[in-house]
Design an enzyme around this catalytic site. Sequence first.
Site, short mmCIF file in Angstrom:
data_model
loop_
_atom_site.label_atom_id
_atom_site.label_comp_id
_atom_site.label_asym_id
_atom_site.label_seq_id
_atom_site.Cartn_x
_atom_site.Cartn_y
_atom_site.Cartn_z
N HIS A 19 16.37 12.70 -12.59
CA HIS A 19 15.58 11.49 -12.37
C HIS A 19 14.96 11.50 -10.97
O HIS A 19 15.53 12.04 -10.03
CB HIS A 19 16.47 10.25 -12.53
CG HIS A 19 16.61 9.81 -13.95
ND1 HIS A 19 17.71 9.10 -14.39
CD2 HIS A 19 15.82 9.97 -15.03
CE1 HIS A 19 17.57 8.83 -15.68
NE2 HIS A 19 16.44 9.36 -16.09
N HIS B 200 16.75 -0.75 -26.87
CA HIS B 200 17.02 0.04 -25.68
C HIS B 200 18.48 -0.12 -25.30
O HIS B 200 19.06 -1.17 -25.52
CB HIS B 200 16.13 -0.43 -24.52
CG HIS B 200 16.43 0.25 -23.21
ND1 HIS B 200 16.12 1.57 -22.99
CD2 HIS B 200 17.01 -0.21 -22.08
CE1 HIS B 200 16.51 1.90 -21.75
NE2 HIS B 200 17.05 0.84 -21.19
N HIS C 37 23.60 3.40 -17.70
CA HIS C 37 24.61 3.22 -16.66
C HIS C 37 25.87 2.55 -17.22
O HIS C 37 25.81 1.71 -18.10
CB HIS C 37 24.05 2.36 -15.52
CG HIS C 37 22.87 2.98 -14.84
ND1 HIS C 37 23.02 3.89 -13.81
CD2 HIS C 37 21.54 2.84 -15.04
CE1 HIS C 37 21.82 4.28 -13.42
NE2 HIS C 37 20.90 3.66 -14.14
N ASP D 219 2.27 7.14 2.21
CA ASP D 219 1.05 6.45 1.82
C ASP D 219 -0.04 7.51 1.77
O ASP D 219 -0.43 8.05 2.81
CB ASP D 219 0.74 5.37 2.87
CG ASP D 219 -0.53 4.57 2.51
OD1 ASP D 219 -1.11 4.84 1.44
OD2 ASP D 219 -0.91 3.70 3.30
N GLY E 99 0.78 -1.23 0.00
CA GLY E 99 0.00 0.00 0.00
C GLY E 99 0.81 1.28 0.00
O GLY E 99 0.24 2.37 -0.04
N ASP F 106 24.92 8.82 -11.32
CA ASP F 106 24.63 7.91 -12.43
C ASP F 106 25.33 8.42 -13.67
O ASP F 106 25.20 9.58 -14.02
CB ASP F 106 23.12 7.87 -12.70
CG ASP F 106 22.35 7.16 -11.60
OD1 ASP F 106 22.95 6.34 -10.87
OD2 ASP F 106 21.14 7.42 -11.47
N ASP G 43 28.82 5.04 -9.54
CA ASP G 43 27.59 4.30 -9.87
C ASP G 43 27.82 2.79 -10.04
O ASP G 43 28.54 2.37 -10.94
CB ASP G 43 27.08 4.91 -11.19
CG ASP G 43 25.84 4.25 -11.76
OD1 ASP G 43 25.23 3.42 -11.07
OD2 ASP G 43 25.49 4.61 -12.91
N HIS H 37 21.23 15.19 -11.63
CA HIS H 37 20.35 15.08 -12.80
C HIS H 37 18.91 14.96 -12.35
O HIS H 37 18.63 14.84 -11.16
CB HIS H 37 20.77 13.92 -13.71
CG HIS H 37 20.67 12.58 -13.07
ND1 HIS H 37 21.62 12.08 -12.20
CD2 HIS H 37 19.72 11.61 -13.15
CE1 HIS H 37 21.28 10.88 -11.79
NE2 HIS H 37 20.12 10.56 -12.34
N ASP I 156 14.86 9.28 -8.71
CA ASP I 156 15.65 8.74 -7.61
C ASP I 156 16.78 9.69 -7.19
O ASP I 156 17.59 9.36 -6.33
CB ASP I 156 16.18 7.34 -7.94
CG ASP I 156 17.02 7.33 -9.20
OD1 ASP I 156 16.85 8.22 -10.05
OD2 ASP I 156 17.87 6.41 -9.34
N HIS I 157 16.80 10.90 -7.81
CA HIS I 157 17.77 11.91 -7.40
C HIS I 157 17.12 13.24 -6.99
O HIS I 157 17.71 14.00 -6.24
CB HIS I 157 18.80 12.15 -8.53
CG HIS I 157 19.74 10.99 -8.67
ND1 HIS I 157 21.02 11.01 -8.21
CD2 HIS I 157 19.55 9.75 -9.18
CE1 HIS I 157 21.59 9.82 -8.43
NE2 HIS I 157 20.72 9.05 -9.03
#
Lengths: 558, 558
Positions: free
Chosen positions: B77, B368, B372, B447, B50, B165, B199, B75, B79-80
């Site tokens: 993204h 693709h 990385h 959540d 959840g 990265d 990375d 950068h 996750d940054h």
Amino acid sequence: MSNEKKISEVKMIPLGGVGEIGKNMMVLEMGDELLIIDTGVKFPENDLLGIDLVIPDFDYVIKNRDRVKGIVLTHGHEDHIGGLPYLLKELNVPIFGTKLTLGLLEGKLKEHRLLKDCRLKVVHSGNSINVGSFVVDFIRVNHSIADACALAIHTPLGPIIYASDFKFDQTPIDGEVADFHKLAELGDSEPGVLALFSDSTNVEREGFTLSEKVVGETVDDIFRGTKDRIIVATFASNIHRVQQVVDAAFKYNRKVAFTGRSMLNNVDIARRLGYLQIPQDMIIDIRDCGSMPDNQIVLLTTGSQGEPYAALTRMARGDHYHINIKDGDTVMISASAIPGNEKFVGQTINKLYKRGANVIYEDVSGVHVSGHASQEELKLMLNLTKPRYFVPTHGEYRHLYRHADLAKKVGIPKENIYIADIGDIIKFSQEKVVKAGSVQSGNVLIDGLGIGDVGNIVLRDRKMLSEDGIIIVVVTIDKHGKIITGPDIITRGFVYIRESEELIEAATSRVESALKECENNNITEWSVLKNTIRKSLNDYIYKKIKRNPMILPIIMEV
Amino acid sequence: MSNEKKISEVKMIPLGGVGEIGKNMMVLEMGDELLIIDTGVKFPENDLLGIDLVIPDFDYVIKNRDRVKGIVLTHGHEDHIGGLPYLLKELNVPIFGTKLTLGLLEGKLKEHRLLKDCRLKVVHSGNSINVGSFVVDFIRVNHSIADACALAIHTPLGPIIYASDFKFDQTPIDGEVADFHKLAELGDSEPGVLALFSDSTNVEREGFTLSEKVVGETVDDIFRGTKDRIIVATFASNIHRVQQVVDAAFKYNRKVAFTGRSMLNNVDIARRLGYLQIPQDMIIDIRDCGSMPDNQIVLLTTGSQGEPYAALTRMARGDHYHINIKDGDTVMISASAIPGNEKFVGQTINKLYKRGANVIYEDVSGVHVSGHASQEELKLMLNLTKPRYFVPTHGEYRHLYRHADLAKKVGIPKENIYIADIGDIIKFSQEKVVKAGSVQSGNVLIDGLGIGDVGNIVLRDRKMLSEDGIIIVVVTIDKHGKIITGPDIITRGFVYIRESEELIEAATSRVESALKECENNNITEWSVLKNTIRKSLNDYIYKKIKRNPMILPIIMEV
């Protein structure tokens, strides 16, 4: 066969294994007779919350049980034999398979206390058997389990070849190459192969699948270069893999210990039946590992998929009874992660590294090879058997589609290729293959001892509960609908109560005033009261915290 | 820097991104000053039932907020930068990043209504900035998003390079190769690079990661060979990928339409900031696709990960507002499945095939390429920068371990390599790198609107609820402890009630007799009664059906 002349069509009905990976099961219908090919399980995907196993819907077979002449098995993997204990509770017919296949099945039937009533008939690959009017050839193929067979079931329209899971290993460990000659002979026979059902698992892979021998070379490299303890995790049913590890142990003067229930089971069965050669004095009990020099030990273990309670996973977590991973240990995970298990395998590797082990896993080439045919082998199967009709099996839709594409490339006309759904009645005649209706089919879910009692409603509730938890609102009322106590709010899986008292209090007073309004308007119907509770709470909670817990109003009349 | 002489050590504290993939965040501490590098989110794994998002625990930063001089971003993204809106609610410091990075951040801050209070400072790659006493060089690298930078943060002990990265693309789409010269210069400077943080995502891959150009060639092949409609799904932030598809569309005389919220957003931002070149007359509204010939259309869409509500997933399911997949459509999924998403991507492909599309996906080479660095690039980074100390980042433990191994191979002494846990205070001095304690760190779960209110207890309950559901037992008693009504049993997610009435009835009478016994023994304490209910039910249910539902006794006193 007396009624041979009358038969101008045969039907195949997949009850599993098409449009999905797993629970492979096929019914062949010829005249009045049915033959069952394999009866596998599927392991539940994440959305089947709490489910242990999935089996095919046996409805059609059970309704026609008097016409079923027998069950033929291609090999001993769970997705081909794991459903049998559930089927055999409803059906008693002879079961045919090779020695190892039936050996593995026996263990399973014992657990379910079904063994004594079952009629298991061993068939050697290369032989043919009669089951009712069916003549079935068992044709040796290679796979990640020993003693695997394709089947040719003869019909007046020509044989149907059910290739099942296979690969063509030109240098197999046991020297038993696939029976190319038989496949070629069938392909050349008159009136020719009626239909081929073939394994689509690896259809996305170009070229040929590597030989199992390649793993042996990698194992040898690892053993040669390792001075400390060696631990190898692999699928317990991959007897050839186990044999190769044992062979390397022999060569490098190491004793072998086994751990993990299925590893111990399968090794026992395979040794007893002669599929695994281990000199008795090479085997040590896992409890004696501690008293031997590390460089004289190999441990063969389950847990290559990171299963939470498997032996390797326990070692990685540090709660295995007998083995503590330590600096210098070399752990070889000789398997690839089955889709869905990647995270678990990754976590096991992380933990093993943390404990100081040197871990050798999937990204090192030759640590594992697949048991399924790649594109060139699939084409070879098509070209050897030259079937009139082709039905790709063992795959999700994209695998079947790609396999159909491959078949077109080797010259099977588009209209002779049938991409099946489970339950389809696939009717083959001299002229064409068509769908002739369908039978009941689907997933039967096994949860604990319950078979099929968990359905969509229960799963939907589990999903809802898993995401935002539950809020229970209890109210007691008297006979006139007047509230005596409550509303009391109890939650589970929703918020951490100690830090959310304010939210719960505010929610409670929302419900209170909604119920008060009902009272003022003389509303006493329970369904209206429940809806009022649900709605007032739902709106408030979503507005405050953007969650949708299950809301369960309970009214007790005293 | 006035206090330069006094500084004989610097500290780096990872608050995320080591021992895990995602929520990258690092704190650099030098003297009295703190600098934050990136603040990412992590997408929850399956066991976080959840949960919508995971952010780092900001405790340490917030406690020391007066010492934080700024935030530097590598950068754009998630996750940054995805954690920034949550951090910026607590902290107001200047934020530095390249134009695209800040452009993407702006959108995010707008949504959270934070934009007007934030101080965003654009930095061009190749430039240096001052943040407090920190001097930070922004160094161009390649990645799957444009305008990505490594950072060199100067300290009296030498620069710390935070590679973030990256990959080294020798033929990047925008012609902007990584700034090898700057990296080499830092590597050659006196006293040399103090530490490299690099990375580890692709450390398991040998060789070099393929150039983004390779995808362009594949795209060109596909466009050249396709006569009907083309649909391309990719990560919306992969602006170079989008540019390549647009370039092919231009070459083959197709118009481009966009669909999916993040695709529309990112394309808008990237065009506005000059990262994406699309002539205005090439762009059509998705609603106009129907009125154009199929061979003049390319559709760029989100959904490459099979996300349930993304545009491509809707098309596959048949519930996209404007696009119906039809025979002849070519769908290119230009992405690889992020671990955990394989099933969703597979399902999308299955459904697209079923609707008649020709689907080109991961197994076709060149569809693709990763963003990385592979092993050879990682070694090149190490050899260019010649760091005294090395800290592998961005990876689970096994990735960090393998990266450490690689570093040893290129000559970094073992004792100069530090494998970090989140929260570690990594102290660098001339002499050594050591752990100097640790700070509070971990996962903060989001959540809905709740930040951190779902913890282990709530998650444990959700897991239990998800597996076997809940049984609620309600009893009303009078003041003397005598039962007035009940026990009533209500279940959710446990069994399908209609088919299990017997089980529920039997369970109810179990509880009744257990409570009766309490009454006979004059036991009226609620906790004992509750335990009695729980135990009697638990035992019975497990024996009958081998399930462990949550059992919730509710006693109402009236």
